[in-house]
Design an enzyme around this catalytic site. Structure first.
Site, PDB file in Angstrom:
ATOM      1  N   GLU A  90       0.318  -1.376  -0.144  1.00 55.63           N
ATOM      2  CA  GLU A  90       0.121  -0.456  -0.602  1.00 55.63           C
ATOM      3  C   GLU A  90       0.927   1.004  -0.425  1.00 55.63           C
ATOM      4  O   GLU A  90       0.886   2.054   0.161  1.00 55.63           O
ATOM      5  CB  GLU A  90      -0.936  -0.547   1.334  1.00 55.63           C
ATOM      6  N   ASP A 239       2.074  -9.074   2.736  1.00 49.59           N
ATOM      7  CA  ASP A 239      -0.213  -8.583   3.201  1.00 49.59           C
ATOM      8  C   ASP A 239      -0.303  -9.686   2.688  1.00 49.59           C
ATOM      9  O   ASP A 239      -1.641  -9.646   1.497  1.00 49.59           O
ATOM     10  CB  ASP A 239      -0.972  -7.271   3.771  1.00 49.59           C
ATOM     11  N   ASN A 241      -3.458 -10.508   3.774  1.00 48.84           N
ATOM     12  CA  ASN A 241      -4.744 -10.880   4.323  1.00 48.84           C
ATOM     13  C   ASN A 241      -5.531 -11.893   5.055  1.00 48.84           C
ATOM     14  O   ASN A 241      -6.537 -12.505   3.790  1.00 48.84           O
ATOM     15  CB  ASN A 241      -5.860 -10.284   3.136  1.00 48.84           C
TER      16      ASN A 241
END
Length: 353
Positions: A90, A239, A241
């Site tokens: 991100e 990440d 998730n």
């Protein structure tokens, strides 16, 4: 000596929890040890909206959601954790270009950015300490752009609804080959990704993980062919998730997922049948499965991992995570002390001699 400010002076943020972690990283590591940091830093394009401020992160004061405020806290973490390899998820392009790249270059790093798919201007970045590593090659893939060519064999196993959903995903993987400057016979392939987040998408995350590992394998084979006299090791950060004990963690650690695995049936109407997957690596989570790497009002669990090559590395140190009391002090993350809804994962790895 007196300084008189012409503007309002405010107290700095309380970063005692971060400083407590940084007590474990007093300086730059020495060979054969190197430090890896992986961090979803919460893209400004997701933080800077009324919806985020009122629904996703209502506990966070408006000033602490500001990009300029958060970037300084993130750079403080980087400066005082002394990483040698740094993977961001991100990462807004503007933050990479105007903040991270110029500041980190002055601190002795080089880095590259890969945009994810779609209209959003954020993605993945990898930085490396130039006294420890030099870059051989880097590349990146947005999976929906190559599904029908590189992954035709997988697409043939999927039903129409799942194919359409996969083609709509913007997930990418970033790859970088780094050669040690302290032992030029040692090369690391670094993978960095951020997988799809929906709760009903365990099957998609398994497919995306398999595609990431496929690209890592192909890139490793390419680098090995060009460097037959060198050791080529693996790191896979991001990440994901995916919480323990779901299929992503199991797949990375065990190297195989059978066609009967429950994750293949995580979304009614998109079941995956007759598909088993495998990869050739020996991987484990360097930080294990911490209780929290993401701590928001609506969700608290472990999503972020640094998977390391157990054949070529030992884990020398895992930097402790903040305590739950520290995380809950201001209800949830982000807040004035923590710049992201995620917690950085920081580990020391050691080359096996």
């Amino acid at each position: 000596f007196t300084v008189i400010s012409s503007s309002e002076v405010e107290a700095g943020p309380d970063i005692e929890a971060t400083r407590a972690r940084q007590a474990w990283t007093p300086g730059i590591t020495e060979f054969p040890v190197f430090r890896v940091m992986s961090y979803n830093i919460l893209a400004d394009l997701y933080a800077d909206s009324d919806f985020s401020r009122t629904n996703l992160f209502p506990q966070c004061p408006r000033f602490a959601m500001d990009y300029n405020y958060r970037v300084r806290l993130i750079l403080n973490e980087v400066a005082n954790f002394y990483p040698d390899i740094l993977c961001f998820q991100e990462n807004d392009r503007k933050v990479f270009k105007h903040d991270f790249k110029p500041v980190l270059e002055k601190a002795g790093f080089n880095g590259e950015f890969n945009k994810k798919g779609g209209q959003v201007d954020e993605g993945l970045s990898i930085f490396y300490r130039t006294t420890k590593f030099k870059i051989i090659e880097s590349k990146g893939f947005v999976f929906h752009e190559v599904l029908e060519t590189r992954y035709k064999h997988l697409m043939q196993k999927l039903n129409k609804d799942l194919k359409e959903r996969l083609l709509a995903r913007t997930t990418a993987v970033q790859l970088m080959a780094l050669q040690s400057t302290q032992d030029e016979k040692q090369i690391i392939i670094v993978g960095n990704t951020h997988l799809f987040f929906k709760p009903d998408a365990d099957h998609i995350r398994l497919l995306q993980t398999d595609m990431c590992l496929t690209e890592l394998r192909l890139f490793r084979d390419e680098i090995m062919k060009a460097n037959p006299d060198k050791t080529v090791a693996m790191l896979f950060c991001g990440d994901f998730n995916s919480t323990p004990p779901f299929g992503v963690l199991q797949y990375c650690r065990e190297g195989r997922i059978s066609e009967g695995h429950p994750d293949w049936s995580s979304c009614p109407g998109e079941e995956v049948t007759g598909l088993s997957i495998s990869h050739p690596f020996s991987l484990d989570s360097a930080a294990g499965t911490p209780q929290y790497t993401n701590y928001t009002v609506g969700f608290k669990d472990c999503l972020d991992y640094i998977f390391y090559d157990t054949i070529n590395f030992d884990v020398e140190q895992v930097v402790p995570f903040p305590t739950e009391d520290e995380l809950a002090l201001n209800t949830a993350l982000p807040n004035a002390s923590f710049p992201s809804d995620h917690i950085s994962v920081v580990v020391d790895l050691k080359w096996k001699q």
